[in-house]
Design an enzyme around this catalytic site. Structure first.
Site, PDB file in Angstrom:
ATOM      1  N   HIS A  66      35.369 -19.055  26.684  1.00 52.03           N
ATOM      2  CA  HIS A  66      33.992 -19.547  26.526  1.00 52.03           C
ATOM      3  C   HIS A  66      33.736 -20.053  25.093  1.00 52.03           C
ATOM      4  O   HIS A  66      32.892 -19.496  24.368  1.00 52.03           O
ATOM      5  CB  HIS A  66      32.974 -18.461  26.908  1.00 52.03           C
ATOM      6  CG  HIS A  66      31.643 -19.030  27.334  1.00 52.03           C
ATOM      7  ND1 HIS A  66      30.819 -18.419  28.230  1.00 52.03           N
ATOM      8  CD2 HIS A  66      31.001 -20.172  26.961  1.00 52.03           C
ATOM      9  CE1 HIS A  66      29.718 -19.142  28.405  1.00 52.03           C
ATOM     10  NE2 HIS A  66      29.803 -20.210  27.637  1.00 52.03           N
ATOM     11  N   ARG A  99      29.053 -22.481  33.851  1.00 55.31           N
ATOM     12  CA  ARG A  99      28.932 -21.030  33.938  1.00 55.31           C
ATOM     13  C   ARG A  99      29.930 -20.543  34.983  1.00 55.31           C
ATOM     14  O   ARG A  99      30.084 -21.169  36.038  1.00 55.31           O
ATOM     15  CB  ARG A  99      27.518 -20.618  34.350  1.00 55.31           C
ATOM     16  CG  ARG A  99      26.480 -20.723  33.232  1.00 55.31           C
ATOM     17  CD  ARG A  99      26.698 -19.670  32.145  1.00 55.31           C
ATOM     18  NE  ARG A  99      25.694 -19.697  31.111  1.00 55.31           N
ATOM     19  CZ  ARG A  99      25.806 -20.330  29.938  1.00 55.31           C
ATOM     20  NH1 ARG A  99      26.906 -21.025  29.663  1.00 55.31           N
ATOM     21  NH2 ARG A  99      24.854 -20.283  29.041  1.00 55.31           N
ATOM     22  N   GLU A 131      32.861 -12.325  32.969  1.00 53.85           N
ATOM     23  CA  GLU A 131      33.262 -12.696  31.617  1.00 53.85           C
ATOM     24  C   GLU A 131      33.169 -11.488  30.717  1.00 53.85           C
ATOM     25  O   GLU A 131      32.113 -10.849  30.715  1.00 53.85           O
ATOM     26  CB  GLU A 131      32.315 -13.782  31.099  1.00 53.85           C
ATOM     27  CG  GLU A 131      33.054 -15.031  30.691  1.00 53.85           C
ATOM     28  CD  GLU A 131      32.128 -16.183  30.408  1.00 53.85           C
ATOM     29  OE1 GLU A 131      31.406 -16.086  29.404  1.00 53.85           O
ATOM     30  OE2 GLU A 131      32.143 -17.161  31.160  1.00 53.85           O
TER      31      GLU A 131
HETATM   32  C1  GLV Z   1      26.968 -21.794  26.064  1.00 50.40           C
HETATM   33  O1  GLV Z   1      27.543 -21.592  27.088  1.00 50.40           O
HETATM   34  C2  GLV Z   1      25.575 -22.100  26.002  1.00 50.40           C
HETATM   35  O2  GLV Z   1      24.865 -22.017  27.023  1.00 50.40           O
HETATM   36  O3  GLV Z   1      25.098 -22.434  24.898  1.00 50.40           O
END
Ligand code: GLV
Length: 325
Positions: A285, A237, A266
């Protein structure tokens, strides 16, 4: 029979959406961008279930203002965007999608690690800019992955899957986890303190959830303890890393490279100073984004949603304490 009404906060892979449509009246947010918070809140207030993503803020105020809400199902493994304590207090089970994305995410952490080590992003930019003039004896010299030391921060499912991959590259693996982890047979990794891990690792890969303990875990002090040749990979994260401290460390040569699948905030704003650095590779991401895995995640979130609406135990529940067991 009247179908329950659910708010699905984005267009998810078709298989999951079809499963939801079979049993629910679906209000679908079709925009690529997340619904604004007030829309999310007013939809939650009039629906029986929410199928949401990690970019939707499901906070205590929203939960408390949603008397009919029976289930929150998130299409992600991480759920730091959801106030799970408030959901539990309101008797609402929260679903997520663990397990299915472990290997896909670990593959991608390795892809970033190797791309940063061998500077593939810079190489591609150079070629596209028409600057490939000859075979250069010192052109884009990078770092060897094989035989290097990999430090894994957070040795859960994904951290372990990364450690398994590292074995194929003859890497030495050390790890830090705040909890005691029983490593399955076949994973050879030594537990270390964070300080040792920072000092000894050639590559550091982050696999910890975002919690108050891990927020800005990688700050100026941590970065200063890393080797100047260190490559930092974040597929966990964004806020696990302090972005200002990271910029300073990369710009001043305190570490060599960062490869980020996640950022704070983000998406990263186009004028963020990190985007001015050649030694910072950033992607949007996408670590879990293989066709098979995103489809399976959509199906799992549909299964969680439907179970919650039927009053059944969620197959993949983030707050099992809601069932009092
Ligand atoms: C992606 O970052 C998730 O947590 O699935």
């Amino acid at each position: 029979m009247i179908k329950p009404t659910v708010f699905v906060t984005r267009v998810i892979p078709a298989k999951g959406l079809e499963m939801v449509r079979e049993v629910c009246e679906v209000i679908l947010w079709e925009d690529e961008l997340p619904p604004p918070y007030d829309v999310l809140r007013s939809e939650a207030a009039r629906t029986d279930g929410l199928l949401c993503l990690l970019s939707d803020r499901i906070d205590a105020a929203l939960i408390q203002a949603s008397p009919n809400l029976r289930v929150v199902s998130q299409m992600a493994v991480g759920f730091d965007n959801i106030d799970v304590t408030a959901a539990t207090a309101a008797g609402i089970p929260v679903g997520h999608t663990p397990g299915v994305l472990t290997d896909t995410t670990a593959d991608f952490a390795f892809a970033l690690l190797m791309a940063a080590a061998r500077r593939t992003g810079e190489g591609e930019r150079l070629v596209h800019a028409g600057q490939w003039r000859t075979w250069g004896p010192t052109l884009l010299m990078g770092q060897d992955v094989h035989g290097a030391t990999l430090g894994i921060v957070g040795m859960g499912r994904i951290g372990q899957a990364v450690a398994r991959r590292a074995r194929g590259f003859d890497m030495r693996v050390i790890y830090y986890d705040e909890f005691d982890v029983q490593l399955p047979a076949g994973i050879s990794a030594e537990r270390s303190s964070l300080e040792e891990l920072y000092a000894e690792s050639d590559f550091i890969s982050l696999h910890t959830p975002l919690t108050p303990n891990t927020h800005h875990l990688i700050n100026a002090t941590a970065l200063k303890q890393m080797k100047p040749s260190c490559v930092l990979v974040n597929t966990a994260r964004g806020p696990v890393v302090d972005p200002k401290a990271l910029y300073a460390a990369l710009a001043n040569g305190e570490i060599a490279y960062a490869a980020l699948d996640v950022t704070e905030p983000e998406p990263i704003p186009p004028d963020d100073p990190l985007l001015t650095l050649d030694n910072c590779l950033i992607v949007p991401h996408i670590a879990s984004s293989s066709i098979a895995t995103r489809t399976r995640m959509a199906v799992m979130s549909a299964e969680n949603l439907i179970a919650g609406l039927k009053g059944e135990r969620l197959p993949y529940c983030a707050n099992p304490q809601v069932y009092g067991t």
